[in-house]
Enzyme design. Structure first.
Site, PDB file in Angstrom:
ATOM      1  N   LYS A 180      -1.513   3.397 -10.226  1.00  0.00           N
ATOM      2  CA  LYS A 180      -2.762   3.320  -9.457  1.00  0.00           C
ATOM      3  C   LYS A 180      -3.724   4.474  -9.749  1.00  0.00           C
ATOM      4  CE  LYS A 180      -1.442   0.574  -5.417  1.00  0.00           C
ATOM      5  NZ  LYS A 180      -1.419   0.534  -3.941  1.00  0.00           N
ATOM      6  N   ASP A 209      -6.943  -1.827  -0.946  1.00  0.00           N
ATOM      7  CA  ASP A 209      -5.956  -1.465   0.085  1.00  0.00           C
ATOM      8  C   ASP A 209      -6.638  -1.062   1.396  1.00  0.00           C
ATOM      9  OD1 ASP A 209      -3.589  -1.971  -1.270  1.00  0.00           O
ATOM     10  OD2 ASP A 209      -3.463   0.044  -2.115  1.00  0.00           O
ATOM     11  N   SER A 263       7.413  -7.681  -6.587  1.00  0.00           N
ATOM     12  CA  SER A 263       6.103  -7.870  -5.972  1.00  0.00           C
ATOM     13  C   SER A 263       5.933  -9.271  -5.382  1.00  0.00           C
ATOM     14  CB  SER A 263       5.012  -7.652  -7.025  1.00  0.00           C
ATOM     15  OG  SER A 263       3.754  -7.953  -6.462  1.00  0.00           O
TER      16      SER A 263
HETATM   17  P1  NAP Z   1       4.267   7.107  -1.867  1.00  0.00           P
HETATM   18  O1  NAP Z   1       2.991   7.426  -2.565  1.00  0.00           O
HETATM   19  O2  NAP Z   1       5.560   7.266  -2.591  1.00  0.00           O
HETATM   20  O3  NAP Z   1       4.309   8.037  -0.538  1.00  0.00           O
HETATM   21  C1  NAP Z   1       5.459   8.072   0.267  1.00  0.00           C
HETATM   22  C2  NAP Z   1       5.160   8.813   1.559  1.00  0.00           C
HETATM   23  O4  NAP Z   1       6.312   8.712   2.395  1.00  0.00           O
HETATM   24  C3  NAP Z   1       4.896  10.307   1.376  1.00  0.00           C
HETATM   25  O5  NAP Z   1       4.018  10.755   2.382  1.00  0.00           O
HETATM   26  C4  NAP Z   1       6.301  10.903   1.573  1.00  0.00           C
HETATM   27  O6  NAP Z   1       6.285  12.248   2.005  1.00  0.00           O
HETATM   28  C5  NAP Z   1       6.803  10.025   2.703  1.00  0.00           C
HETATM   29  N1  NAP Z   1       8.258   9.994   2.748  1.00  0.00           N
HETATM   30  C6  NAP Z   1       9.104   9.422   1.848  1.00  0.00           C
HETATM   31  N2  NAP Z   1      10.384   9.578   2.249  1.00  0.00           N
HETATM   32  C7  NAP Z   1      10.353  10.280   3.416  1.00  0.00           C
HETATM   33  C8  NAP Z   1      11.345  10.741   4.326  1.00  0.00           C
HETATM   34  N3  NAP Z   1      12.654  10.515   4.107  1.00  0.00           N
HETATM   35  N4  NAP Z   1      10.956  11.384   5.439  1.00  0.00           N
HETATM   36  C9  NAP Z   1       9.631  11.597   5.691  1.00  0.00           C
HETATM   37  N5  NAP Z   1       8.628  11.187   4.866  1.00  0.00           N
HETATM   38  C10 NAP Z   1       8.993  10.534   3.742  1.00  0.00           C
HETATM   39  O7  NAP Z   1       4.284   5.620  -1.308  1.00  0.00           O
HETATM   40  P2  NAP Z   1       3.015   4.729  -0.909  1.00  0.00           P
HETATM   41  O8  NAP Z   1       2.579   3.943  -2.077  1.00  0.00           O
HETATM   42  O9  NAP Z   1       2.038   5.602  -0.215  1.00  0.00           O
HETATM   43  O10 NAP Z   1       3.680   3.675   0.115  1.00  0.00           O
HETATM   44  C11 NAP Z   1       4.082   4.077   1.409  1.00  0.00           C
HETATM   45  C12 NAP Z   1       4.568   2.852   2.181  1.00  0.00           C
HETATM   46  O11 NAP Z   1       3.485   1.968   2.396  1.00  0.00           O
HETATM   47  C13 NAP Z   1       5.640   2.043   1.447  1.00  0.00           C
HETATM   48  O12 NAP Z   1       6.597   1.599   2.397  1.00  0.00           O
HETATM   49  C14 NAP Z   1       4.880   0.865   0.895  1.00  0.00           C
HETATM   50  O13 NAP Z   1       5.684  -0.302   0.759  1.00  0.00           O
HETATM   51  C15 NAP Z   1       3.849   0.663   1.991  1.00  0.00           C
HETATM   52  N6  NAP Z   1       2.652  -0.021   1.515  1.00  0.00           N
HETATM   53  C16 NAP Z   1       2.326  -1.193   2.134  1.00  0.00           C
HETATM   54  C17 NAP Z   1       1.183  -1.863   1.726  1.00  0.00           C
HETATM   55  C18 NAP Z   1       0.825  -3.143   2.417  1.00  0.00           C
HETATM   56  O14 NAP Z   1       0.015  -3.887   1.866  1.00  0.00           O
HETATM   57  N7  NAP Z   1       1.361  -3.408   3.593  1.00  0.00           N
HETATM   58  C19 NAP Z   1       0.375  -1.360   0.706  1.00  0.00           C
HETATM   59  C20 NAP Z   1       0.733  -0.144   0.116  1.00  0.00           C
HETATM   60  C21 NAP Z   1       1.891   0.514   0.522  1.00  0.00           C
HETATM   61  P3  NAP Z   1       6.322  13.463   0.945  1.00  0.00           P
HETATM   62  O15 NAP Z   1       4.897  13.731   0.540  1.00  0.00           O
HETATM   63  O16 NAP Z   1       6.931  14.583   1.710  1.00  0.00           O
HETATM   64  O17 NAP Z   1       7.184  13.026  -0.210  1.00  0.00           O
END
Ligand code: NAP
Length: 299
Positions: free
Chosen positions: A65, A101, A13
């Protein structure tokens, strides 16, 4: 005093960098620590935080979360509606959960010169981050909101929940065979999947959309939540097609600023927090879009 991050694992983190810079810049004697809390220890850890007056507040991240909600004394209305908590603050009623967020995401758009109100938005992804981002976009008054996801049923579940909160908006899930058309008619396309995220320090050069899906046009935007690499494939393709781009670092910065404000009641020292983030990421590859108009136009 201390502030803590509850995570599992906790090692990667950037929140300690961000928040320790903020407390130092604000002249507050608070140290931010990342705690590795496995799921079976979460409830006991929250109970210990509640009793420990040396703890000012906390962040909560993957995988806690959602599960942390059941351990708290209250929830902010937006955190309840989003269904996820990433900030705990101390109140007279006990430990209350909030979600920074969505607010952090909207602040990052505003900083880049994008107000999503009245725009048509396509959100790609339906995981935890998409829940907060989509809800905040709907609350901000977008004209339309569509969700595309690898697992279509998850997108359907998400929009079903939003339909109840935002009946006039009528958000919809996009089947894969309609994705190209959905991109073409959207003013703003957001990548909220983890596709494109660095693995083992290497840019995978992947996007959830084919490069051929993009078409430019005036005032069209691509926004990626991924911040490592700074410019993922999704943004490189969108930039090549003439869209304006916003990376995920701003959301990371501003969700931290919103959390700091919730704990301290003071405006966050955003400039110092941004500098600390940039310094921490200084070893990463250079930002290839740094000189693009969307970055230059930052207010
Ligand atoms: P999460 O709950 O694990 O969700 C992952 C998402 O990505 C789901 O919709 C999943 O689809 C999709 N996915 C994963 N692998 C895939 C693939 N190979 N092809 C197509 N879709 C795929 O993760 P999250 O917490 O939402 O985070 C998502 C991203 O946002 C991460 O990269 C994280 O680092 C980023 N993030 C950034 C911030 C920031 O402050 N900038 C804050 C939070 C998160 P399925 O439903 O089909 O599995």
């Amino acid at each position: 005093m201390r502030a803590v991050l509850l995570a599992h694992p906790a090692g990667h983190s950037l929140s300690p960098v961000l928040q320790n810079a903020a407390f130092e810049a604000a002249g507050l004697d608070v140290t931010y620590e990342a705690w590795d809390v496995p799921p079976e220890r979460l409830a006991a850890t929250v109970a210990a935080l509640r009793d420990d007056r040396s703890v000012l507040g906390a962040n909560v991240t993957v995988p806690h979360k959602r599960t942390v909600m059941a351990t708290l004394d209250g929830l902010d209305p937006d955190a309840r509606a989003i269904g996820a908590v990433n900030v705990l603050r101390r109140t007279e009623a006990g430990l209350v959960g909030g979600n920074s967020d969505g607010a952090g995401f909207l602040r990052s758009l505003a900083e880049a010169g994008l107000d999503p109100a009245g725009r048509s938005v396509l959100l790609v992804g339906a995981g935890g981050a998409a829940r907060a981002v989509g809800w905040s976009l709907a609350a901000r008054g977008v004209a339309s909101l569509s969700v595309a996801n690898r697992t279509f049923e998850t997108a359907e579940d998400l929009v079903a929940a939003w339909r109840q909160s935002f009946p006039k908006l009528r958000p919809r899930a996009v089947p894969t065979d309609e994705l190209g058309e959905a991109v073409a008619v959207s003013d703003v396309v957001v990548n909220a999947t983890s596709v494109g995220m660095e693995r083992g320090g290497v840019d995978p050069d992947e996007s959830p959309l084919p490069a051929s899906a993009w078409a430019g046009g005036p005032d069209r935007w691509a926004v990626d939540l991924v911040y490592r690499p700074r410019v993922p494939r999704f943004l490189r393709d969108a930039d090549a097609a003439g869209l304006r781009t916003i990376g995920g670092l701003g959301m990371l910065l501003h969700q931290g600023a919103v959390a700091f404000e919730a704990w301290t009641g003071r405006p966050a020292p955003v400039a110092e927090m941004r500098a600390a983030l940039h310094a921490a990421l200084a070893g990463d590859p250079p930002d290839a879009l740094r000189d693009r108009p969307s970055e230059r136009d930052r207010p």
